[in-house]
Motif scaffolding. Structure first.
Motif, short mmCIF file in Angstrom:
data_model
loop_
_atom_site.label_atom_id
_atom_site.label_comp_id
_atom_site.label_asym_id
_atom_site.label_seq_id
_atom_site.Cartn_x
_atom_site.Cartn_y
_atom_site.Cartn_z
N UNK A 103 -2.28 41.78 63.97
CA UNK A 103 -3.23 42.52 63.30
C UNK A 103 -3.78 41.78 62.15
N UNK A 104 -4.91 41.90 61.86
CA UNK A 104 -5.50 41.40 60.47
C UNK A 104 -5.70 42.66 59.53
N UNK A 105 -4.79 42.88 58.41
CA UNK A 105 -4.86 43.83 57.56
C UNK A 105 -5.31 43.38 56.26
N UNK A 106 -6.42 44.33 55.74
CA UNK A 106 -6.63 44.10 54.35
C UNK A 106 -5.46 44.34 53.28
N UNK A 107 -5.39 43.38 52.42
CA UNK A 107 -3.94 43.38 51.74
C UNK A 107 -3.65 44.40 51.13
N UNK A 108 -4.81 45.33 50.68
CA UNK A 108 -4.40 46.27 49.77
C UNK A 108 -3.69 47.62 50.79
N UNK A 109 -3.88 47.33 52.03
CA UNK A 109 -3.33 48.54 52.87
C UNK A 109 -1.97 47.91 53.66
N UNK A 110 -1.43 46.82 53.23
CA UNK A 110 -0.14 46.15 53.63
C UNK A 110 0.89 47.08 52.79
N UNK A 111 1.34 48.02 53.37
CA UNK A 111 2.13 48.95 52.66
C UNK A 111 3.62 48.95 53.40
N UNK A 112 3.83 48.27 54.58
CA UNK A 112 4.77 48.16 55.26
C UNK A 112 6.03 47.81 54.34
N UNK A 113 7.39 48.36 54.69
CA UNK A 113 8.61 47.77 54.11
C UNK A 113 9.18 46.86 55.28
N UNK A 114 10.05 46.06 55.00
CA UNK A 114 10.64 45.17 56.02
C UNK A 114 11.11 45.94 57.06
N UNK A 115 10.74 45.21 58.39
CA UNK A 115 11.18 46.25 59.63
C UNK A 115 10.58 47.35 59.85
N UNK A 116 9.60 47.75 59.21
CA UNK A 116 8.91 49.07 59.62
C UNK A 116 8.40 49.07 61.02
N UNK A 117 7.85 47.85 61.36
CA UNK A 117 7.39 47.70 62.82
C UNK A 117 7.73 46.28 63.27
N UNK A 118 8.63 46.15 64.13
CA UNK A 118 9.48 44.91 64.52
C UNK A 118 9.39 44.83 65.92
N UNK A 119 9.59 43.57 66.35
CA UNK A 119 9.67 43.44 67.89
C UNK A 119 10.23 42.03 68.22
N UNK A 120 11.16 41.96 69.30
CA UNK A 120 11.78 40.62 69.63
C UNK A 120 10.87 39.24 69.78
N UNK A 121 10.03 39.72 70.44
CA UNK A 121 8.86 38.63 70.80
C UNK A 121 7.76 38.40 69.99
N UNK A 122 7.89 38.62 68.70
CA UNK A 122 6.80 38.46 67.61
C UNK A 122 6.51 36.88 67.48
N UNK A 123 7.45 36.03 67.79
CA UNK A 123 7.43 34.62 67.22
C UNK A 123 7.29 33.55 68.50
N UNK A 124 6.54 34.16 69.28
CA UNK A 124 6.23 33.28 70.67
C UNK A 124 5.64 31.99 70.14
N UNK A 125 6.50 31.01 70.03
CA UNK A 125 5.97 29.67 69.35
C UNK A 125 4.89 29.03 70.44
N UNK A 126 5.17 28.96 71.72
CA UNK A 126 4.32 28.33 72.59
C UNK A 126 2.87 28.98 72.38
#
Length: 466
Positions: A308-331
């Motif tokens: 997601x590209x989120x306008x910074x004023x709408x980045x109201x997430x708290x840590x871990x509010x939307x997580x996922x194991x495979x967020x970090x696909x380095x390849x």
């Protein structure tokens, strides 16, 4: 579960090495896999290898690929720069799985995307989601509700946003929802403009104005019966819905109204993003500024990645509010960055725009000889050809009835002629061209010749001949 040696022995009928036959592989696939599989039913082959815009099956037949992984393979199959970058990365011992912990690879990728999205007036931050566009849609919906404290979502007829629970709820196609009860509530669908057939039955010159008026009136009307939504979600060009580009003035009015009413605008660029339409993003042509941009497919250079590209004023997430194991696909970040840099350095957006205009013009010339082609539309290298039944009466908007059977017949004829294309739209009546963005004019000419040959075969006899 039975994994005994006898179960896997050479005596077992499925343990034998398949012969070089598409049908043998397809039969085995039918044994191994669920009925949910779809593409092999329309494209009945087993792929042995692929390079650039060409696919070779296990029998040695070659096909010009104008599907490119539903728009995922911006640089085509096995681009040497992508292959080399992946090989080099594997040799560095970079961990392939890092959750959302950063790495030098992720840092470089993020920097490119941050500068690509942010402007003088809007600063965007990135959210790495699970590996599919559907998960990014889920995150966007949740964030919009969290920002606004409201629950309703406005979506559009013909829209496609994924097959997970929330994404399916905001998808227009009814067949995918059949038998699925209790989808996400508080979703309101509005009519989406269409260049060929109008939801109100109006001629094209009146249709766009009617859609614009209806959208604004619906959101401002205190008797509409729907509470103010958290977000409006749309594709600038509907892909699966039949390659329907939204009118620029309509998009601009949607943005104006949503801003005035404090409604977030979520733009789904999963299929249209990264030069597919002749701009980095399809929304750019209209000059609008989405609050949330959903990205996947081509962003990973052929590997799974969604952001997601989120306008910074709408980045109201708290840590871990939307997580996922495979967020970090380095390849995927490696191949994605190579793809993004290639698109930028070779000015692919402009090339795509030029090639797309030329290809549409060639298709329109074919339309003069084939009345079964009702409409040709699209932008860049995202092009749709709607097949119709010209023997039936016209609608009040000037369109003929959609002919999904003719489109299916034509897709099969294309496949048999070595051209891979997909269908979409209402009744599956729209043939969709989504070739790799690096396709040459010569290769597009070959695609056109194969398509014309298929037209000659598919439309030469009843019931498809007028």
């Amino acid at each position: 579960m039975n994994l005994s040696s006898s179960a896997c022995s050479d005596e077992h009928p499925l343990s034998q090495q398949p012969t070089a036959s598409n049908q043998v592989y397809l039969k085995r696939q039918d044994t191994f896999e669920s009925n949910v599989r779809s593409y092999p039913r329309r494209l009945p082959f087993a792929i042995q290898s692929a390079s650039g815009v060409w696919i070779t099956d296990v029998e040695g037949n070659r096909y010009l690929d104008c599907l490119s992984g539903a728009g995922t393979l911006a640089l085509g199959h096995n681009h040497p720069l992508i292959k080399d970058s992946l090989i080099r990365t594997l040799q560095t011992d970079l961990p392939l799985h890092t959750l959302d912990i950063t790495t030098p690879v992720k840092d470089k990728f993020s920097e490119f995307m941050y500068h690509l999205l942010s402007t003088d007036t809007d600063e965007y931050c990135l959210q790495f989601c699970g590996p599919t566009g559907a998960d990014a849609i889920e995150a966007a919906i949740k964030l919009a509700k969290k920002v606004t404290g409201r629950s309703a979502i406005i979506s559009f007829s013909g829209g496609y946003h994924g097959m997970s629970h929330g994404a399916l709820s905001v998808t227009g196609n009814l067949s995918a929802k059949a038998g699925i009860e209790a989808l996400m509530g508080n979703v309101q669908f509005l009519p989406y403009p269409n260049e060929y057939r109008c939801a109100f039955g109006l001629p094209i010159e009146q249709s766009h104005q009617a859609h614009t008026h209806y959208f604004e009136h619906f959101l401002r009307d205190v008797e509409s019966g729907v509470n103010k939504p958290a977000a409006v979600l749309l594709e600038v060009i509907q892909g699966e819905g039949g390659v329907n580009p939204a009118p620029i003035k309509w998009l601009q009015q949607v943005r104006k109204v949503t801003k005035e009413l404090g409604i977030l605008l979520i733009i789904d660029e999963v299929q249209t993003g990264f030069c597919r339409t002749g701009n980095w993003f399809a929304f750019e042509q209209s000059g609008i500024d989405p609050d949330i941009i959903v990205m996947s497919k081509a962003i990973g250079g052929g590997l799974p990645l969604a952001l997601l590209g989120i306008k910074k004023q709408y980045d109201v997430w708290q840590a871990g509010n939307h997580s996922g194991t495979f967020r970090g696909n380095q390849l995927a970040m490696v191949s994605g960055l190579v793809t993004l840099e290639y698109l930028q350095q070779h000015n692919i957006a402009e090339q795509v725009q030029t090639l797309g205009q030329w290809f549409i013009a060639q298709l329109q010339q074919l339309q003069d000889s084939y009345p079964q082609i009702g409409h040709i539309r699209g932008r860049g290298l995202m092009i749709g050809v709607e097949m119709v039944d010209p023997t039936q009466p016209m609608s009040t908007d000037g369109s003929y009835p959609a002919d999904g059977a003719c489109a299916s017949h034509l897709q099969t004829a294309c496949f048999n002629n070595g051209l891979v294309i997909e269908k979409g739209g209402r009744y599956g009546s729209v043939l969709r061209f989504l070739p790799p963005l690096i396709i040459s004019k010569q290769e597009l000419t070959q695609a056109l010749e194969k398509f014309k040959n298929a037209l000659d075969i598919a439309c030469a006899s009843p019931p498809y001949a007028p």
